[in-house]
Design an enzyme around this catalytic site. Structure first.
Site, PDB file in Angstrom:
ATOM      1  N   CYS A 145      59.861 -30.084  18.278  1.00 51.73           N
ATOM      2  CA  CYS A 145      58.588 -29.953  18.981  1.00 51.73           C
ATOM      3  C   CYS A 145      58.520 -28.581  19.612  1.00 51.73           C
ATOM      4  O   CYS A 145      59.458 -27.794  19.554  1.00 51.73           O
ATOM      5  CB  CYS A 145      58.513 -31.032  20.044  1.00 51.73           C
ATOM      6  SG  CYS A 145      58.918 -32.663  19.399  1.00 51.73           S
TER       7      CYS A 145
ATOM      8  N   ARG B 152      55.658 -25.742  14.973  1.00 43.32           N
ATOM      9  CA  ARG B 152      56.866 -26.525  15.235  1.00 43.32           C
ATOM     10  C   ARG B 152      56.612 -28.022  15.135  1.00 43.32           C
ATOM     11  O   ARG B 152      57.560 -28.805  15.185  1.00 43.32           O
ATOM     12  CB  ARG B 152      57.416 -26.200  16.628  1.00 43.32           C
ATOM     13  CG  ARG B 152      57.766 -24.750  16.827  1.00 43.32           C
ATOM     14  CD  ARG B 152      58.205 -24.509  18.247  1.00 43.32           C
ATOM     15  NE  ARG B 152      59.465 -25.160  18.473  1.00 43.32           N
ATOM     16  CZ  ARG B 152      60.642 -24.572  18.274  1.00 43.32           C
ATOM     17  NH1 ARG B 152      60.688 -23.339  17.843  1.00 43.32           N
ATOM     18  NH2 ARG B 152      61.752 -25.237  18.469  1.00 43.32           N
TER      19      ARG B 152
ATOM     20  N   TRP C  30      56.658 -33.130  16.882  1.00 46.91           N
ATOM     21  CA  TRP C  30      57.057 -33.547  15.538  1.00 46.91           C
ATOM     22  C   TRP C  30      57.854 -34.826  15.764  1.00 46.91           C
ATOM     23  O   TRP C  30      58.929 -34.809  16.348  1.00 46.91           O
ATOM     24  CB  TRP C  30      57.944 -32.499  14.866  1.00 46.91           C
ATOM     25  CG  TRP C  30      58.218 -32.820  13.443  1.00 46.91           C
ATOM     26  CD1 TRP C  30      57.411 -32.524  12.372  1.00 46.91           C
ATOM     27  CD2 TRP C  30      59.359 -33.486  12.883  1.00 46.91           C
ATOM     28  NE1 TRP C  30      57.982 -32.977  11.203  1.00 46.91           N
ATOM     29  CE2 TRP C  30      59.176 -33.576  11.484  1.00 46.91           C
ATOM     30  CE3 TRP C  30      60.530 -34.023  13.432  1.00 46.91           C
ATOM     31  CZ2 TRP C  30      60.103 -34.181  10.635  1.00 46.91           C
ATOM     32  CZ3 TRP C  30      61.459 -34.627  12.592  1.00 46.91           C
ATOM     33  CH2 TRP C  30      61.237 -34.697  11.211  1.00 46.91           C
TER      34      TRP C  30
ATOM     35  N   ASN D 131      62.069 -31.267  23.683  1.00 46.07           N
ATOM     36  CA  ASN D 131      62.292 -30.968  22.265  1.00 46.07           C
ATOM     37  C   ASN D 131      63.764 -31.245  21.976  1.00 46.07           C
ATOM     38  O   ASN D 131      64.638 -30.786  22.700  1.00 46.07           O
ATOM     39  CB  ASN D 131      61.988 -29.501  21.971  1.00 46.07           C
ATOM     40  CG  ASN D 131      62.450 -29.103  20.565  1.00 46.07           C
ATOM     41  OD1 ASN D 131      62.460 -29.919  19.656  1.00 46.07           O
ATOM     42  ND2 ASN D 131      62.892 -27.855  20.433  1.00 46.07           N
ATOM     43  N   GLY D 132      64.042 -32.028  20.936  1.00 46.56           N
ATOM     44  CA  GLY D 132      65.426 -32.382  20.613  1.00 46.56           C
ATOM     45  C   GLY D 132      65.546 -33.882  20.457  1.00 46.56           C
ATOM     46  O   GLY D 132      64.544 -34.580  20.241  1.00 46.56           O
TER      47      GLY D 132
ATOM     48  N   GLU E 124      63.994 -24.128  -5.930  1.00 48.46           N
ATOM     49  CA  GLU E 124      63.012 -23.657  -4.951  1.00 48.46           C
ATOM     50  C   GLU E 124      61.581 -23.957  -5.401  1.00 48.46           C
ATOM     51  O   GLU E 124      60.744 -24.417  -4.629  1.00 48.46           O
ATOM     52  CB  GLU E 124      63.188 -22.152  -4.717  1.00 48.46           C
ATOM     53  CG  GLU E 124      62.103 -21.455  -3.941  1.00 48.46           C
ATOM     54  CD  GLU E 124      61.829 -21.978  -2.540  1.00 48.46           C
ATOM     55  OE1 GLU E 124      60.805 -21.586  -1.963  1.00 48.46           O
ATOM     56  OE2 GLU E 124      62.622 -22.819  -2.053  1.00 48.46           O
TER      57      GLU E 124
ATOM     58  N   LYS F 137      58.808 -26.231  -3.418  1.00 46.39           N
ATOM     59  CA  LYS F 137      57.456 -25.763  -3.059  1.00 46.39           C
ATOM     60  C   LYS F 137      56.408 -26.785  -3.504  1.00 46.39           C
ATOM     61  O   LYS F 137      55.515 -27.163  -2.749  1.00 46.39           O
ATOM     62  CB  LYS F 137      57.171 -24.397  -3.687  1.00 46.39           C
ATOM     63  CG  LYS F 137      57.897 -23.254  -3.008  1.00 46.39           C
ATOM     64  CD  LYS F 137      57.233 -22.834  -1.745  1.00 46.39           C
ATOM     65  CE  LYS F 137      58.066 -22.561  -0.514  1.00 46.39           C
ATOM     66  NZ  LYS F 137      59.347 -23.040  -0.322  1.00 46.39           N
TER      67      LYS F 137
ATOM     68  N   GLU G  31      56.733 -29.998  -1.194  1.00 43.31           N
ATOM     69  CA  GLU G  31      56.312 -29.929   0.211  1.00 43.31           C
ATOM     70  C   GLU G  31      54.831 -29.590   0.353  1.00 43.31           C
ATOM     71  O   GLU G  31      54.223 -29.879   1.389  1.00 43.31           O
ATOM     72  CB  GLU G  31      57.183 -28.939   0.996  1.00 43.31           C
ATOM     73  CG  GLU G  31      57.131 -27.503   0.563  1.00 43.31           C
ATOM     74  CD  GLU G  31      58.097 -26.641   1.390  1.00 43.31           C
ATOM     75  OE1 GLU G  31      58.529 -25.600   0.870  1.00 43.31           O
ATOM     76  OE2 GLU G  31      58.420 -27.015   2.535  1.00 43.31           O
TER      77      GLU G  31
ATOM     78  N   HIS H 238      72.547 -34.261 -19.995  1.00 44.22           N
ATOM     79  CA  HIS H 238      73.552 -35.180 -19.438  1.00 44.22           C
ATOM     80  C   HIS H 238      72.912 -36.272 -18.597  1.00 44.22           C
ATOM     81  O   HIS H 238      73.567 -36.890 -17.763  1.00 44.22           O
ATOM     82  CB  HIS H 238      74.570 -34.382 -18.612  1.00 44.22           C
ATOM     83  CG  HIS H 238      75.282 -33.330 -19.417  1.00 44.22           C
ATOM     84  ND1 HIS H 238      76.233 -33.621 -20.363  1.00 44.22           N
ATOM     85  CD2 HIS H 238      75.117 -31.977 -19.440  1.00 44.22           C
ATOM     86  CE1 HIS H 238      76.656 -32.493 -20.920  1.00 44.22           C
ATOM     87  NE2 HIS H 238      76.000 -31.487 -20.389  1.00 44.22           N
TER      88      HIS H 238
ATOM     89  N   LYS I 183      57.755 -25.909  10.783  1.00 47.70           N
ATOM     90  CA  LYS I 183      58.279 -24.618  10.332  1.00 47.70           C
ATOM     91  C   LYS I 183      59.711 -24.383  10.758  1.00 47.70           C
ATOM     92  O   LYS I 183      60.504 -23.755  10.057  1.00 47.70           O
ATOM     93  CB  LYS I 183      57.383 -23.509  10.872  1.00 47.70           C
ATOM     94  CG  LYS I 183      57.735 -22.126  10.402  1.00 47.70           C
ATOM     95  CD  LYS I 183      57.500 -21.981   8.920  1.00 47.70           C
ATOM     96  CE  LYS I 183      57.908 -20.651   8.328  1.00 47.70           C
ATOM     97  NZ  LYS I 183      57.920 -20.628   6.881  1.00 47.70           N
TER      98      LYS I 183
HETATM   99  C1  AGP Z   1      60.687 -24.122   3.155  1.00 47.34           C
HETATM  100  O1  AGP Z   1      59.452 -23.906   2.605  1.00 47.34           O
HETATM  101  C2  AGP Z   1      60.746 -25.104   4.224  1.00 47.34           C
HETATM  102  N1  AGP Z   1      59.874 -24.791   5.264  1.00 47.34           N
HETATM  103  C3  AGP Z   1      62.141 -25.430   4.721  1.00 47.34           C
HETATM  104  O2  AGP Z   1      62.892 -25.917   3.655  1.00 47.34           O
HETATM  105  C4  AGP Z   1      62.913 -24.277   5.352  1.00 47.34           C
HETATM  106  O3  AGP Z   1      63.310 -23.371   4.393  1.00 47.34           O
HETATM  107  C5  AGP Z   1      64.147 -24.838   6.062  1.00 47.34           C
HETATM  108  O4  AGP Z   1      63.727 -25.715   7.067  1.00 47.34           O
HETATM  109  C6  AGP Z   1      65.017 -23.730   6.647  1.00 47.34           C
HETATM  110  O5  AGP Z   1      64.321 -23.040   7.620  1.00 47.34           O
HETATM  111  P1  AGP Z   1      64.937 -21.666   8.190  1.00 47.34           P
HETATM  112  O6  AGP Z   1      65.029 -20.694   7.065  1.00 47.34           O
HETATM  113  O7  AGP Z   1      63.965 -21.244   9.254  1.00 47.34           O
HETATM  114  O8  AGP Z   1      66.282 -22.007   8.756  1.00 47.34           O
END
Ligand code: AGP
Length: 606
Positions: A2, A27, A74, A99-100, A479, A483, A486, A502, A601
């Site tokens: 959060c 966040r 969050w 937060n936590g 990757e 993308k 998400e 396999h 994020k």
């Molecule tokens: C990537 O698009 C995501 N937002 C997520 O996987 C991100 O890469 C991951 O949470 C790591 O974040 P950071 O690089 O800020 O540590």
């Protein structure tokens, strides 16, 4: 993870608090709230969903008062409801934002309920408010109360408490979750990071783990967990342009995709010494001392480590192990032959990655933090820092930070290879020249939106998709799949092309989208035959490839080509069409591109 904010001594502080929350919405955006004290009255406003809903509530019934705290959530414990939204208020006397995760919240809640405390939410955080009421009822002053509470709670936390009995101060504390205290002119502030305070002050104090503090309008008093006063230096943080706008683009992600040529050029410049040599900001001694490396990261940053392993092994001969941060921390990993932990994080705050770095340091390794946020916790705690210069990345899906990370990692591999005598001066100059050409090549790849749009419209109808890559393009397949997952919520999986036969090839049926990454590298022929196997079973091949390699796959259903490039750089260039494909598929599906559901994020919980 959060975002928390607070202000004391700021006339009508609710607007300042709201503006701070806007800077922290990346966040978490499940719910939000603000509470103030005015004339000994605690007044609360909360709303489920995006901050705009709280803004509407505040327009209908504004808050007054010069002291207050706020939160954007969050959800970890308890559904997305108004009751579970922060701030939480206990007995009309104490309000908290947190937060936590308070890991022993259940035990504490049961004890407090047995003592007659009434809980109104399902969150772990609410116990903090009741613990303060309990401590104040025992006659403790705020500092003693905080000390007692820190002795009872376990887990990660950054919290702020507002006490009706003490309306001139905020009580704050942190352990592992980030917290910045802002010292202003006649007012003080708190925020989950300095960005939240950038419109109020640049003079910031960072608390250490288990510190708590009393924040008043005229200053901050910091204590260690045992109650002894602690001296924490204030720093002047880099001027921040504050709220970043979309610059005329529809989404931050679209803007950030277009910012990649600059992000790569600026990051390359940061890796280049005054003498024009690639130094990675480390001197030859520091580079030569690197015997073996563990690379620690999460999500997209983890995939960057996997790409970099290919470069570091081939250009330097240094053994490398790529570890998922959230797993590494709880293993008893073999530390030999690794002298160094290279930790990668866009935000510099991912708790899994921070804890893994601390674990590596505790095992005696040197730590290098490769981060995009200069004042982040990982940057402050690492022994050495490799900065990416991608600028603030607001879109939750990482794009420019990823290609900037790859650029910095390739520069690092070249500098390490030179220091180890594995690369000659000519080889270094050759690779350096090719990296310098990247921003231009990426600029060309940005012209692919129109080519990819019809492919994305078709992909948007799919329930699932596979991504295939071989060699250094395998992590890029992972990757690319992340993308798509998400952003468009389509189930996508990345595989090493050679691994398909396999087992995963059983997934292929008519028209199943198979996104294939291909470069004119030594594995092209093998990768192409793997694709032919997928096509033979009805897979719909969407080829993302260098122009010269495309001819290899004349049976593809859709082809997107980027300019020809040295195989070393192919993962960076081919990342662009993979990003655009996921972006346009999400736009076609109408999902929330910049703030996808269930994500945030910066992930500051384990
Ligand atoms: C990537 O698009 C995501 N937002 C997520 O996987 C991100 O890469 C991951 O949470 C790591 O974040 P950071 O690089 O800020 O540590």
């Amino acid at each position: 993870m959060c975002g928390i904010v607070g202000a004391v001594g700021h006339e009508n502080c609710s607007q300042a608090l709201f503006d701070s929350l806007r800077r922290l919405e990346y966040r978490g955006y499940d719910s939000s709230g603000i509470v103030t004290i005015d004339e000994s009255e605690i007044t609360l406003r909360r709303a489920v969903g995006k901050l705009i809903n709280l803004e509407r509530a505040l327009q209908v019934s504004p808050l007054s008062g010069a002291i207050g705290i706020g939160h954007t959530r969050w959800a970890t414990h308890g559904g997305v409801t108004t009751e579970n939204a922060h701030p939480h208020v206990a007995s009309g006397r104490v309000a908290i934002v947190h937060n936590g995760i308070i890991e022993n919240h259940r035990v504490l809640r049961n004890r407090l309920q047995a003592d007659g405390h009434n809980f109104s939410s399902d969150t772990d955080s609410e116990v903090l408010a009741h613990l303060f009421v309990e401590a104040l009822d025992q006659g403790l002053d705020p500092a003693r109360a905080a000390q007692q509470i820190l002795g009872q709670i376990e887990g990660a936390y950054a919290f702020a408490a507002l006490l009706v009995d003490y309306p001139d101060m905020l009580v704050v504390a942190r352990n592992a979750s980030p917290l910045a205290l802002g010292v202003g002119d006649g007012a003080c502030y708190i925020g989950s990071d300095a960005i939240a305070l950038s419109h109020l002050t640049r003079k910031v104090i960072y608390l250490k783990d288990h510190d708590f503090a009393l924040v008043r309008a005229d200053g901050v008093t910091v204590y260690q967990a045992d109650g002894t006063p602690a001296n924490r230096e204030s720093v002047i943080v880099a001027a921040n342009q504050g709220l970043v706008d979309k610059g005329g683009y529809r989404h931050f992600m679209e803007k950030e995709i277009h910012e990649q040529p600059d992000a790569i050029a600026h990051s390359l410049a940061a890796m280049t010494g005054a003498d024009g040599r690639l130094t990675a900001q480390l001197d030859d001694k520091e580079l030569q001392d690197i015997e073996g490396m563990v690379m620690l990261a999460a999500g997209t940053s983890h995939y960057a480590t996997q790409v970099a392993r290919y470069w570091i092994e081939s250009l330097t001969g240094v053994p490398v192990s790529c570890e998922i941060a959230s797993e590494y921390h709880y293993r008893s990993p073999a530390t030999s032959p690794y002298s160094t932990a290279l930790v990668i994080s866009q935000s510099g705050e991912s708790l899994d990655t921070l804890m893994a770095m601390r674990h590596a340091a505790a095992c005696g390794m040197k730590t290098i933090g490769l981060v995009n946020v200069p004042d982040s916790t990982i940057a402050r705690e690492a022994d050495m820092v490799l900065p990416t210069r991608a600028g603030p990345e607001i879109g939750v899906a990482s794009t420019k930070a990823f290609t900037a990370q790859l650029t910095v990692l390739l520069c690092f591999a070249v500098a390490l290879g030179r220091s180890k005598g594995m690369l000659s001066r000519d080889q270094v100059a050759d690779i350096h020249a090719k990296i310098q050409a990247l921003p231009g090549l990426v600029g060309k790849a940005l012209g692919l939106f129109d080519v990819i749009r019809p492919i994305a419209s078709h992909l948007a109808t799919a329930k699932s998709a596979l991504y295939l890559g071989r060699g250094v393009l395998y992590p890029l397949a992972l990757e690319g799949a992340l993308k798509l997952k998400e952003l468009s919520y389509i189930h996508a999986e990345g595989f090493a092309s050679g691994e398909m036969k396999h087992g995963p090839i059983a997934l292929i049926e008519d028209d199943l989208p198979v996104v294939a990454l291909l470069a004119a590298d030594p594995l092209m022929a093998k990768a192409s035959s793997n694709l032919r196997e997928a096509s033979a079973r009805g897979g719909r091949i969407i080829l993302l490839s260098e122009a010269r390699a495309a001819a290899e796959v004349d049976y593809a259903d859709a082809v997107v080509t980027v300019p020809d490039v040295d195989p070393l750089l192919a993962p960076i260039l081919l990342a662009v069409p993979a990003q655009i494909l996921a972006y346009l598929t999400a736009v076609e599906k109408g999902t929330d591109v910049d703030q996808p559901r269930n994500l945030a994020k910066s992930v500051t919980v384990e």
